[in-house]
Design a protein around this motif. Structure first.
Motif, PDB file in Angstrom:
ATOM      1  N   GLN A   1       0.819  -1.200   0.000  1.00  0.00           N
ATOM      2  CA  GLN A   1       0.000   0.000   0.000  1.00  0.00           C
ATOM      3  C   GLN A   1       0.857   1.255   0.000  1.00  0.00           C
ATOM      4  O   GLN A   1       1.942   1.289   0.569  1.00  0.00           O
ATOM      5  CB  GLN A   1      -0.929   0.016   1.215  1.00  0.00           C
ATOM      6  CG  GLN A   1      -2.243  -0.696   1.002  1.00  0.00           C
ATOM      7  CD  GLN A   1      -3.305  -0.265   2.004  1.00  0.00           C
ATOM      8  OE1 GLN A   1      -3.065   0.562   2.870  1.00  0.00           O
ATOM      9  NE2 GLN A   1      -4.491  -0.856   1.876  1.00  0.00           N
ATOM     10  N   LEU A   2       0.317   2.283  -0.624  1.00  0.00           N
ATOM     11  CA  LEU A   2       0.954   3.598  -0.575  1.00  0.00           C
ATOM     12  C   LEU A   2       0.577   4.334   0.703  1.00  0.00           C
ATOM     13  O   LEU A   2      -0.481   4.085   1.298  1.00  0.00           O
ATOM     14  CB  LEU A   2       0.511   4.445  -1.767  1.00  0.00           C
ATOM     15  CG  LEU A   2       1.161   4.212  -3.122  1.00  0.00           C
ATOM     16  CD1 LEU A   2       0.536   5.156  -4.139  1.00  0.00           C
ATOM     17  CD2 LEU A   2       2.662   4.420  -3.066  1.00  0.00           C
ATOM     18  N   ARG A   3       1.418   5.279   1.086  1.00  0.00           N
ATOM     19  CA  ARG A   3       1.101   6.191   2.176  1.00  0.00           C
ATOM     20  C   ARG A   3       1.744   7.539   1.876  1.00  0.00           C
ATOM     21  O   ARG A   3       2.742   7.620   1.163  1.00  0.00           O
ATOM     22  CB  ARG A   3       1.594   5.659   3.520  1.00  0.00           C
ATOM     23  CG  ARG A   3       3.102   5.698   3.692  1.00  0.00           C
ATOM     24  CD  ARG A   3       3.548   5.126   5.032  1.00  0.00           C
ATOM     25  NE  ARG A   3       4.971   5.359   5.274  1.00  0.00           N
ATOM     26  CZ  ARG A   3       5.961   4.635   4.771  1.00  0.00           C
ATOM     27  NH1 ARG A   3       5.679   3.598   3.980  1.00  0.00           N
ATOM     28  NH2 ARG A   3       7.220   4.915   5.052  1.00  0.00           N
ATOM     29  N   VAL A   4       1.139   8.574   2.387  1.00  0.00           N
ATOM     30  CA  VAL A   4       1.693   9.924   2.252  1.00  0.00           C
ATOM     31  C   VAL A   4       2.612  10.192   3.430  1.00  0.00           C
ATOM     32  O   VAL A   4       2.224  10.021   4.593  1.00  0.00           O
ATOM     33  CB  VAL A   4       0.569  10.979   2.198  1.00  0.00           C
ATOM     34  CG1 VAL A   4       1.154  12.388   2.183  1.00  0.00           C
ATOM     35  CG2 VAL A   4      -0.313  10.760   0.976  1.00  0.00           C
ATOM     36  N   GLU A   5       3.822  10.599   3.128  1.00  0.00           N
ATOM     37  CA  GLU A   5       4.769  11.007   4.158  1.00  0.00           C
ATOM     38  C   GLU A   5       5.212  12.428   3.837  1.00  0.00           C
ATOM     39  O   GLU A   5       6.099  12.648   3.020  1.00  0.00           O
ATOM     40  CB  GLU A   5       5.964  10.056   4.188  1.00  0.00           C
ATOM     41  CG  GLU A   5       6.894  10.267   5.375  1.00  0.00           C
ATOM     42  CD  GLU A   5       7.971   9.205   5.474  1.00  0.00           C
ATOM     43  OE1 GLU A   5       9.166   9.555   5.296  1.00  0.00           O
ATOM     44  OE2 GLU A   5       7.615   8.024   5.699  1.00  0.00           O
ATOM     45  N   ARG A   6       4.509  13.387   4.467  1.00  0.00           N
ATOM     46  CA  ARG A   6       4.662  14.807   4.132  1.00  0.00           C
ATOM     47  C   ARG A   6       4.392  15.009   2.636  1.00  0.00           C
ATOM     48  O   ARG A   6       3.294  14.716   2.194  1.00  0.00           O
ATOM     49  CB  ARG A   6       6.027  15.326   4.576  1.00  0.00           C
ATOM     50  CG  ARG A   6       6.176  15.328   6.121  1.00  0.00           C
ATOM     51  CD  ARG A   6       7.504  15.891   6.564  1.00  0.00           C
ATOM     52  NE  ARG A   6       8.612  15.032   6.180  1.00  0.00           N
ATOM     53  CZ  ARG A   6       9.005  13.981   6.885  1.00  0.00           C
ATOM     54  NH1 ARG A   6       8.366  13.637   7.985  1.00  0.00           N
ATOM     55  NH2 ARG A   6      10.025  13.246   6.496  1.00  0.00           N
ATOM     56  N   SER A   7       5.348  15.478   1.861  1.00  0.00           N
ATOM     57  CA  SER A   7       5.078  15.740   0.448  1.00  0.00           C
ATOM     58  C   SER A   7       5.463  14.568  -0.447  1.00  0.00           C
ATOM     59  O   SER A   7       5.417  14.684  -1.672  1.00  0.00           O
ATOM     60  CB  SER A   7       5.837  16.987  -0.005  1.00  0.00           C
ATOM     61  OG  SER A   7       7.229  16.814   0.165  1.00  0.00           O
ATOM     62  N   THR A   8       5.811  13.435   0.168  1.00  0.00           N
ATOM     63  CA  THR A   8       6.294  12.278  -0.592  1.00  0.00           C
ATOM     64  C   THR A   8       5.323  11.114  -0.462  1.00  0.00           C
ATOM     65  O   THR A   8       4.660  10.959   0.566  1.00  0.00           O
ATOM     66  CB  THR A   8       7.685  11.850  -0.072  1.00  0.00           C
ATOM     67  OG1 THR A   8       8.572  12.961  -0.133  1.00  0.00           O
ATOM     68  CG2 THR A   8       8.253  10.707  -0.903  1.00  0.00           C
ATOM     69  N   LEU A   9       5.258  10.303  -1.514  1.00  0.00           N
ATOM     70  CA  LEU A   9       4.529   9.037  -1.456  1.00  0.00           C
ATOM     71  C   LEU A   9       5.529   7.912  -1.225  1.00  0.00           C
ATOM     72  O   LEU A   9       6.533   7.810  -1.937  1.00  0.00           O
ATOM     73  CB  LEU A   9       3.753   8.804  -2.752  1.00  0.00           C
ATOM     74  CG  LEU A   9       2.468   9.610  -2.936  1.00  0.00           C
ATOM     75  CD1 LEU A   9       1.877   9.353  -4.324  1.00  0.00           C
ATOM     76  CD2 LEU A   9       1.438   9.248  -1.873  1.00  0.00           C
ATOM     77  N   LYS A  10       5.253   7.061  -0.257  1.00  0.00           N
ATOM     78  CA  LYS A  10       6.104   5.915   0.047  1.00  0.00           C
ATOM     79  C   LYS A  10       5.279   4.637  -0.079  1.00  0.00           C
ATOM     80  O   LYS A  10       4.063   4.631   0.158  1.00  0.00           O
ATOM     81  CB  LYS A  10       6.662   6.019   1.474  1.00  0.00           C
ATOM     82  CG  LYS A  10       7.600   7.206   1.724  1.00  0.00           C
ATOM     83  CD  LYS A  10       8.950   6.977   1.074  1.00  0.00           C
ATOM     84  CE  LYS A  10       9.978   8.037   1.485  1.00  0.00           C
ATOM     85  NZ  LYS A  10      10.450   7.874   2.869  1.00  0.00           N
ATOM     86  N   ASP A  11       5.961   3.534  -0.435  1.00  0.00           N
ATOM     87  CA  ASP A  11       5.277   2.241  -0.449  1.00  0.00           C
ATOM     88  C   ASP A  11       5.700   1.434   0.776  1.00  0.00           C
ATOM     89  O   ASP A  11       6.442   1.922   1.644  1.00  0.00           O
ATOM     90  CB  ASP A  11       5.528   1.499  -1.761  1.00  0.00           C
ATOM     91  CG  ASP A  11       6.975   1.064  -1.946  1.00  0.00           C
ATOM     92  OD1 ASP A  11       7.799   1.256  -1.032  1.00  0.00           O
ATOM     93  OD2 ASP A  11       7.290   0.515  -3.028  1.00  0.00           O
TER      94      ASP A  11
END
Length: 583
Positions: free
Chosen positions: A41-51
């Motif tokens: 799943q993706l998640r938002v980490e501040r202005s970045t998308l992380k998997d």
């Protein structure tokens, strides 16, 4: 040659070789960061998308229309609209890692949920085999397939909450889904203001999170806000800011970009908004409307260049030659540097039926009266005009037609319409003011008055049952400030309106739709295609890349030859290549 000299030469050659390879990459517009496969799943980490593997992810992909414009249920009744494994393999081979999958609100209800979810499960499974993720986009949210975008019976907030809760119940742990795109291009107005839109967003998100669903949420700004951000009565929540930042941190902020829309949409519908014959870069003129920007009186032609006889036959009308620049200079109220002109056909002096066809604007240098070039001004707004010459004095270009009626007559006193491809006017009573005007809508390409040029209007005219007045042609002058829609315009506006807000708020930005028609798909050979379409794609992809904006291109297939679908049956290789270079 010493050993040290050889080493220096070798290093210089190596550096030059690397530099030349880099220049080659830039020159063919290939973008360097290929989209990587998303894990979990993706998640938002501040202005970045992380998997789930903690990779920083850049979303790049295609929009999938999925029959949303024509089908009343899912799966589509037209099985050609159902995407296959081969489609997803093609998308992935281009370098994509995401698809934006369009849905209608009416496809999911208590009576058809089994068929809908069977279809969705099959599509998600095929995406998974091609290492693709999906953004599920509620593209149409009209009840019973009405209200495709901005009209009809829109789903209520409670209905939208129920829709997304039903989706979440099914897919709360599904890792093929990257996120939920809650509402496509929401339209705000006096009756549905910005605070109401964000209220819907907040309540839907609360419903989804109550389900312990942690999928990324995608929200869009109001579709009509960018062009008028200071309409405070409508955009009453955050004013000129692009978005309201939500309290939920797992949110991506979405905008769409098609500007200049007259160019990107020019074959989509047969109407005066999406006109054929538009160019990129595009010069448009603010303030020029049927009632605005007008700066010069009607420059009437001499009496020997009018016709008024009645009969059943077509006549050739030939106007006098007019030096428009001299007309402007003689009127000290005009700004010479901003003067534009249009063509007008005067019908109001008659009380009969007038048909007008084959309208031509002739032009010549005052010093070379034998060298005449012409612009054909076709009757239908869906046709495009072609500039041509018998002596190559000017290079070919094209303009849209776009005629409108200006009159002091009531609708009961006249009829004005396009009839079988011919302009038609009928006045019930005599009037001194009723005119067909070319170049009087905000999307029309006006003509710029040229120094030392003379102009003449010709047309075929048939007048019947006329006992009053004459038919004649003339020119009108307009002033307006030109706006050039080019790469710099796109960059400046995306950056100042969207990017700066996203940076200030530390959130990710996503261009959910950007795309351009290829008019050759439906029309065959076409002026300036595909060079200008490729230029627009190159400019957009470069801006999205340099500003770190996630994107999905509209679209993969449209199936109806309207010109958007990159892999439609008649699509051309140049458009495909330009987009493939963007991945």
């Amino acid at each position: 040659m010493s050993a040290m000299t050889k080493i220096v030469i070798f290093v210089v050659i190596l550096i030059l070789g690397v530099f030349m390879v880099g220049c080659g990459t830039v020159s063919n517009q290939t973008i360097g960061d290929k989209a990587v496969v998303i894990n979990g799943q993706l998640r938002v980490e501040r202005s970045t998308l992380k998997d789930s593997a903690n990779q920083s992810i850049k979303l790049k992909g295609f929009c999938l229309t999925n029959g949303v414009y024509t089908e009343t249920s899912a799966p589509p009744a037209d099985h050609e609209l159902i995407l296959s494994t081969a489609d997803y393999q093609t998308i992935q081979a281009d370098g994509a890692n995401i698809v934006r999958f369009y849905l209608q609100y009416s496809w999911l209800n208590d009576t058809n949920s089994n068929a809908f979810f069977t279809y969705m499960d099959e599509q998600l499974a095929m995406m998974a085999t091609s290492n693709l993720k999906a953004i599920i986009s509620l593209h149409y949210f009209g009840v019973n397939s009405s209200g495709s975008f901005y009209t009809g019976s829109q789903a209520t907030k409670a209905q939208l909450q129920h829709f997304w809760k039903t989706i979440s119940d099914r897919y709360v742990t599904n890792n093929v889904i990257a996120g939920y795109d809650l509402l496509n291009e929401p339209y705000c107005s006096d009756s549905f203001r910005e605070d109401a839109l964000y209220g819907i967003y907040e309540d839907i998100i609360t419903e989804i999170r109550t389900n312990n669903d942690q999928h990324v949420i995608f929200i869009s700004d109001p579709v009509n806000k960018f062009d008028n951000p200071n309409a405070s009565a409508i955009f009453n929540l955050v004013g000129a800011d692009a978005f309201k930042k939500l309290s939920d941190t797992n949110v991506v902020y979405q905008f769409h970009w098609y500007k200049p829309v007259e160019f990107t949409h020019q074959t989509v519908w047969n109407n005066d908004y999406f006109e054929l014959g538009r160019n990129y870069p595009l010069t448009s003129y603010s303030g020029v409307t049927p009632n605005g920007g007008y700066r010069g009186g009607w420059y009437l032609e001499s009496a020997d260049h009018k016709i008024n006889n009645t009969g059943l036959s077509w006549q050739t009308y030939t106007g006098s030659w007019v030096n428009l620049k001299q007309q402007i200079i003689s009127d000290n109220t005009l700004d010479n540097s901003l003067s534009l002109f249009g063509v007008s056909l005067f019908c109001g002096g008659t009380n009969g039926d007038i048909e007008i066809d084959n309208i031509t604007l002739n032009c010549r240098l005052a010093s070379q009266t034998n060298n005449i070039w012409q612009i054909n001004l076709p009757n239908s707004n869906f046709d495009y005009a072609t500039k041509y010459t018998n002596n190559n004095l000017t290079s070919p270009s094209n303009y849209p037609a776009n005629w409108s009626i200006a009159s002091d007559l009531s609708s009961a006193q006249y009829t004005a319409e396009l009839r079988n491809g011919v302009l038609y006017f009928k006045a019930a009573t005599h009037s001194s003011y009723a005119t067909w005007k070319h170049g009087t809508s905000k999307h029309t390409t006006y003509l710029t008055v040229s120094e030392n040029y003379e102009y003449q209007i010709q047309a075929r005219v048939k007048i019947q049952n006329n006992t009053l007045g004459d038919f004649y042609a003339g020119f009108e002058f307009y002033e307006a400030i030109p706006t050039v829609y080019d790469k710099q315009y796109i960059l400046t506006n995306i950056e100042s309106y969207y990017v700066n807000w996203a940076n200030a708020n530390g959130v990710p930005l996503y261009c959910g739709e950007w795309g351009v028609v290829d008019p050759r798909q439906s029309l065959g050979n076409y002026p300036n295609a595909p060079e200008q379409q490729v230029a627009w794609i190159n400019d957009m992809s470069s801006i999205l890349y340099n500003k770190g904006i996630h994107w999905t291109y509209h679209d993969y297939k449209n199936y109806d030859n309207l010109g958007f679908g990159v892999f439609d049956i008649n699509s051309k290789t140049e458009i495909k290549q330009a987009l493939q270079n963007a991945f």
